[in-house]
Design a protein around this motif. Structure first.
Motif, PDB file in Angstrom:
ATOM      1  N   THR A 256       0.714  -1.236   0.073  1.00  0.00           N
ATOM      2  CA  THR A 256      -0.028  -0.055   0.017  1.00  0.00           C
ATOM      3  C   THR A 256       0.990   1.345   0.003  1.00  0.00           C
ATOM      4  OG1 THR A 256      -0.108   0.003   2.458  1.00  0.00           O
ATOM      5  CG2 THR A 256      -1.829  -1.373   1.201  1.00  0.00           C
ATOM      6  N   SER A 257       1.883   1.289   0.022  1.00  0.00           N
ATOM      7  CA  SER A 257       3.149   2.321   0.334  1.00  0.00           C
ATOM      8  C   SER A 257       3.161   2.872   1.757  1.00  0.00           C
ATOM      9  CB  SER A 257       2.923   3.389  -0.691  1.00  0.00           C
ATOM     10  OG  SER A 257       1.799   4.305  -0.248  1.00  0.00           O
ATOM     11  N   LYS A 258       1.993   2.111   2.811  1.00  0.00           N
ATOM     12  CA  LYS A 258       2.249   2.506   4.319  1.00  0.00           C
ATOM     13  C   LYS A 258       3.062   1.386   4.946  1.00  0.00           C
ATOM     14  CE  LYS A 258      -2.281   4.768   3.505  1.00  0.00           C
ATOM     15  NZ  LYS A 258      -3.734   4.584   3.940  1.00  0.00           N
ATOM     16  N   SER A 259       3.877   1.738   5.538  1.00  0.00           N
ATOM     17  CA  SER A 259       5.124   0.909   5.941  1.00  0.00           C
ATOM     18  C   SER A 259       4.391   0.016   7.198  1.00  0.00           C
ATOM     19  CB  SER A 259       6.324   1.559   6.593  1.00  0.00           C
ATOM     20  OG  SER A 259       5.978   2.535   7.508  1.00  0.00           O
ATOM     21  N   LYS A 260       3.852   0.551   7.855  1.00  0.00           N
ATOM     22  CA  LYS A 260       3.309  -0.217   9.125  1.00  0.00           C
ATOM     23  C   LYS A 260       2.371  -1.336   8.609  1.00  0.00           C
ATOM     24  CE  LYS A 260       4.206   2.882  12.987  1.00  0.00           C
ATOM     25  NZ  LYS A 260       3.423   3.689  13.974  1.00  0.00           N
ATOM     26  N   VAL A 261       1.460  -0.833   7.689  1.00  0.00           N
ATOM     27  CA  VAL A 261       0.432  -1.909   6.905  1.00  0.00           C
ATOM     28  C   VAL A 261       1.324  -2.915   6.203  1.00  0.00           C
ATOM     29  CG1 VAL A 261      -1.609  -1.831   5.469  1.00  0.00           C
ATOM     30  CG2 VAL A 261      -1.387   0.003   6.923  1.00  0.00           C
ATOM     31  N   ASP A 262       2.050  -2.339   5.298  1.00  0.00           N
ATOM     32  CA  ASP A 262       2.496  -3.292   4.622  1.00  0.00           C
ATOM     33  C   ASP A 262       3.736  -4.395   5.119  1.00  0.00           C
ATOM     34  OD1 ASP A 262       1.599  -2.137   2.337  1.00  0.00           O
ATOM     35  OD2 ASP A 262       3.529  -0.749   2.043  1.00  0.00           O
ATOM     36  N   HIS A 263       4.026  -4.269   6.242  1.00  0.00           N
ATOM     37  CA  HIS A 263       4.575  -4.881   7.218  1.00  0.00           C
ATOM     38  C   HIS A 263       3.922  -6.050   7.764  1.00  0.00           C
ATOM     39  CE1 HIS A 263       7.863  -6.373  10.012  1.00  0.00           C
ATOM     40  NE2 HIS A 263       6.869  -6.350  11.172  1.00  0.00           N
ATOM     41  N   GLU A 264       2.827  -5.852   8.232  1.00  0.00           N
ATOM     42  CA  GLU A 264       1.739  -6.785   8.637  1.00  0.00           C
ATOM     43  C   GLU A 264       1.077  -7.556   7.335  1.00  0.00           C
ATOM     44  OE1 GLU A 264       1.010  -7.438  11.729  1.00  0.00           O
ATOM     45  OE2 GLU A 264       2.537  -5.966  12.232  1.00  0.00           O
ATOM     46  N   ILE A 265       1.113  -7.097   6.217  1.00  0.00           N
ATOM     47  CA  ILE A 265       0.611  -7.871   5.129  1.00  0.00           C
ATOM     48  C   ILE A 265       1.887  -8.696   4.703  1.00  0.00           C
ATOM     49  CG2 ILE A 265       0.262  -7.475   2.582  1.00  0.00           C
ATOM     50  CD1 ILE A 265      -1.272  -4.971   2.973  1.00  0.00           C
ATOM     51  N   GLN A 266       2.818  -8.253   4.845  1.00  0.00           N
ATOM     52  CA  GLN A 266       3.994  -9.322   4.292  1.00  0.00           C
ATOM     53  C   GLN A 266       4.201 -10.536   5.132  1.00  0.00           C
ATOM     54  OE1 GLN A 266       7.550  -6.653   4.068  1.00  0.00           O
ATOM     55  NE2 GLN A 266       6.753  -5.435   2.416  1.00  0.00           N
ATOM     56  N   LYS A 267       3.933 -10.306   6.521  1.00  0.00           N
ATOM     57  CA  LYS A 267       3.937 -11.107   7.787  1.00  0.00           C
ATOM     58  C   LYS A 267       2.984 -12.272   7.348  1.00  0.00           C
ATOM     59  CE  LYS A 267       4.170  -9.854  12.025  1.00  0.00           C
ATOM     60  NZ  LYS A 267       4.154  -9.193  13.164  1.00  0.00           N
ATOM     61  N   SER A 268       1.628 -11.595   6.934  1.00  0.00           N
ATOM     62  CA  SER A 268       0.653 -12.599   6.717  1.00  0.00           C
ATOM     63  C   SER A 268       0.879 -13.487   5.467  1.00  0.00           C
ATOM     64  CB  SER A 268      -0.464 -11.886   6.398  1.00  0.00           C
ATOM     65  OG  SER A 268      -0.998 -11.026   7.499  1.00  0.00           O
ATOM     66  N   LEU A 269       1.470 -12.772   4.500  1.00  0.00           N
ATOM     67  CA  LEU A 269       1.800 -13.640   2.998  1.00  0.00           C
ATOM     68  C   LEU A 269       2.985 -14.509   3.340  1.00  0.00           C
ATOM     69  CD1 LEU A 269       1.406 -10.695   0.696  1.00  0.00           C
ATOM     70  CD2 LEU A 269      -0.008 -12.664   0.995  1.00  0.00           C
ATOM     71  N   PHE A 270       3.821 -14.213   4.211  1.00  0.00           N
ATOM     72  CA  PHE A 270       5.019 -15.119   4.532  1.00  0.00           C
ATOM     73  C   PHE A 270       4.505 -16.300   5.179  1.00  0.00           C
ATOM     74  CE2 PHE A 270       8.355 -16.691   7.274  1.00  0.00           C
ATOM     75  CZ  PHE A 270       9.292 -16.981   6.569  1.00  0.00           C
ATOM     76  N   LYS A 271       3.494 -16.082   6.169  1.00  0.00           N
ATOM     77  CA  LYS A 271       2.917 -17.449   6.715  1.00  0.00           C
ATOM     78  C   LYS A 271       2.198 -18.197   6.004  1.00  0.00           C
ATOM     79  CE  LYS A 271       2.396 -15.156  11.358  1.00  0.00           C
ATOM     80  NZ  LYS A 271       1.612 -14.602  12.277  1.00  0.00           N
ATOM     81  N   MET A 272       1.453 -17.549   4.862  1.00  0.00           N
ATOM     82  CA  MET A 272       0.539 -18.396   3.948  1.00  0.00           C
ATOM     83  C   MET A 272       1.530 -18.975   2.623  1.00  0.00           C
ATOM     84  SD  MET A 272      -2.398 -15.730   3.375  1.00  0.00           S
ATOM     85  CE  MET A 272      -3.207 -16.616   2.118  1.00  0.00           C
ATOM     86  N   GLY A 273       2.799 -18.702   2.747  1.00  0.00           N
ATOM     87  CA  GLY A 273       3.688 -19.127   1.913  1.00  0.00           C
ATOM     88  C   GLY A 273       3.935 -18.541   0.455  1.00  0.00           C
ATOM     89  N   LEU A 274       3.263 -17.472   0.510  1.00  0.00           N
ATOM     90  CA  LEU A 274       3.071 -16.470  -1.199  1.00  0.00           C
ATOM     91  C   LEU A 274       3.964 -15.501  -1.171  1.00  0.00           C
ATOM     92  CD1 LEU A 274      -0.996 -16.354  -0.991  1.00  0.00           C
ATOM     93  CD2 LEU A 274       0.851 -17.665  -2.595  1.00  0.00           C
ATOM     94  N   GLN A 275       4.850 -15.274   0.057  1.00  0.00           N
ATOM     95  CA  GLN A 275       5.873 -14.524  -0.172  1.00  0.00           C
ATOM     96  C   GLN A 275       7.266 -15.151   0.415  1.00  0.00           C
ATOM     97  OE1 GLN A 275       6.215  -9.977   1.092  1.00  0.00           O
ATOM     98  NE2 GLN A 275       4.989 -10.181  -0.488  1.00  0.00           N
ATOM     99  N   LYS A 276       8.410 -14.753  -0.327  1.00  0.00           N
ATOM    100  CA  LYS A 276       9.833 -15.331   0.182  1.00  0.00           C
ATOM    101  C   LYS A 276      10.249 -14.122   1.381  1.00  0.00           C
ATOM    102  CE  LYS A 276       9.707 -19.134  -2.479  1.00  0.00           C
ATOM    103  NZ  LYS A 276       8.425 -18.839  -3.188  1.00  0.00           N
ATOM    104  N   ASP A 277      11.075 -14.695   2.098  1.00  0.00           N
ATOM    105  CA  ASP A 277      11.609 -13.551   3.345  1.00  0.00           C
ATOM    106  C   ASP A 277      12.628 -12.990   2.627  1.00  0.00           C
ATOM    107  OD1 ASP A 277      12.515 -12.346   5.583  1.00  0.00           O
ATOM    108  OD2 ASP A 277      12.838 -14.254   6.474  1.00  0.00           O
TER     109      ASP A 277
END
Length: 277
Positions: A256-277
């Motif tokens: 979203t370009s909002k750092s805090k929001v994007d950090h939480e989104i990335q954590k969710s996607l990482f748990k789902m296996g849809l984004q690499k660390d």
């Protein structure tokens, strides 16, 4: 070879005759040029990129020696270049055209065309695209139009719509039955994208900086989708991620370009296996 700049001078195209065997030639970002007929004397030319702000010879494409080109980009900002002569360019497989041009529909004669980029073309009918049976890549860049409804079922594999003024409707995306890659960027009037029927070959989607886009649905109709990028839209992530996603999807970038929001989104996607660390 590229000749560009020369903003305060007129470029002498006779200079090019010193490299008579040139195959790829850029004569662009020029305000003035003279002796442009020299371009028609290059017997081995394969690709010509022509962008002269004040091109005096607006009929330059009539020259028969240029009709052997395989790739051509022609862009005019001040004087109107005549594209009627394109009907003789039977070998052309890549074309970029834009700015002030006329007789755009003559592109429909290019039966071997595989790549077409229309730049800064405003509301000109594009029904001629339906005649291009071999077309694989289509790009609309800048200019203005509300949709691409004129385009019927086709064999296009890559579609890009970038910063086209007024573009608000992509309902006929289902006509692109062989689509593999879709890029939509900087379209502030586009509110929704809905894949209503299967597009079996679509592997990659990028939706970037479409600030008023609130809905991207029907992704389960895309059995080959592997990569999805969503950046700076109005799509609610929590609602979006609850929809059924194709099993083939391996990577999802959502920001979203909002750092805090994007950090939480990335954590969710990482748990789902849809984004690499």
């Amino acid at each position: 070879m590229r000749f560009y700049g020369h903003y305060s001078l007129s470029f002498d195209c006779n200079t090019i005759l010193q490299i008579p065997n040139v195959k790829t030639l850029y004569v662009d970002c020029l305000v003035h040029a003279h002796n442009t007929e020299a371009l028609t004397r290059l017997e081995n030319l394969y690709y010509l990129n022509l962008n002269i702000f004040e091109l005096d010879d607006t009929e330059i494409l009539r020259a028969e020696p240029l009709q052997t080109l395989r790739m051509l980009t022609v862009f005019s900002e001040k004087k109107t270049v005549n594209l009627a002569h394109l009907k003789g360019y039977a070998r052309l497989h890549t074309l970029g055209a834009g700015g002030k041009v006329k007789n755009l529909d003559n592109i429909g004669h290019l039966v071997n065309l595989e790549i077409l980029s229309l730049n800064s073309i405003s509301k000109t009918p594009v029904h001629f695209i339906n005649k291009l049976g071999k077309l694989k890549t289509l790009k609309f860049i800048l200019g203005g139009r509300e949709n691409v409804q004129e385009i019927e079922e086709n064999e296009i594999e890559t579609l890009e719509i970038i910063r086209v003024r007024g573009f608000s409707d992509i309902q006929n995306i289902t006509k692109f039955r062989n689509l593999r890659r879709l890029l939509i960027e900087d379209q502030i009037q586009l509110n929704q994208i809905n894949f209503k029927v299967p597009i079996k070959e679509l592997e990659e989607i990028s939706v970037l900086n479409c600030k008023n886009l609130t809905s991207l649905t029907g992704l389960d109709e895309l059995p080959s989708l592997q990569l999805l990028r969503i950046f700076k839209t109005s799509i609610d992530f929590d609602s979006f991620i609850r929809q059924k996603l194709p099993k083939s999807l391996s990577t999802l970038y959502f920001a979203t370009s909002k750092s805090k929001v994007d950090h939480e989104i990335q954590k969710s996607l990482f748990k789902m296996g849809l984004q690499k660390d």
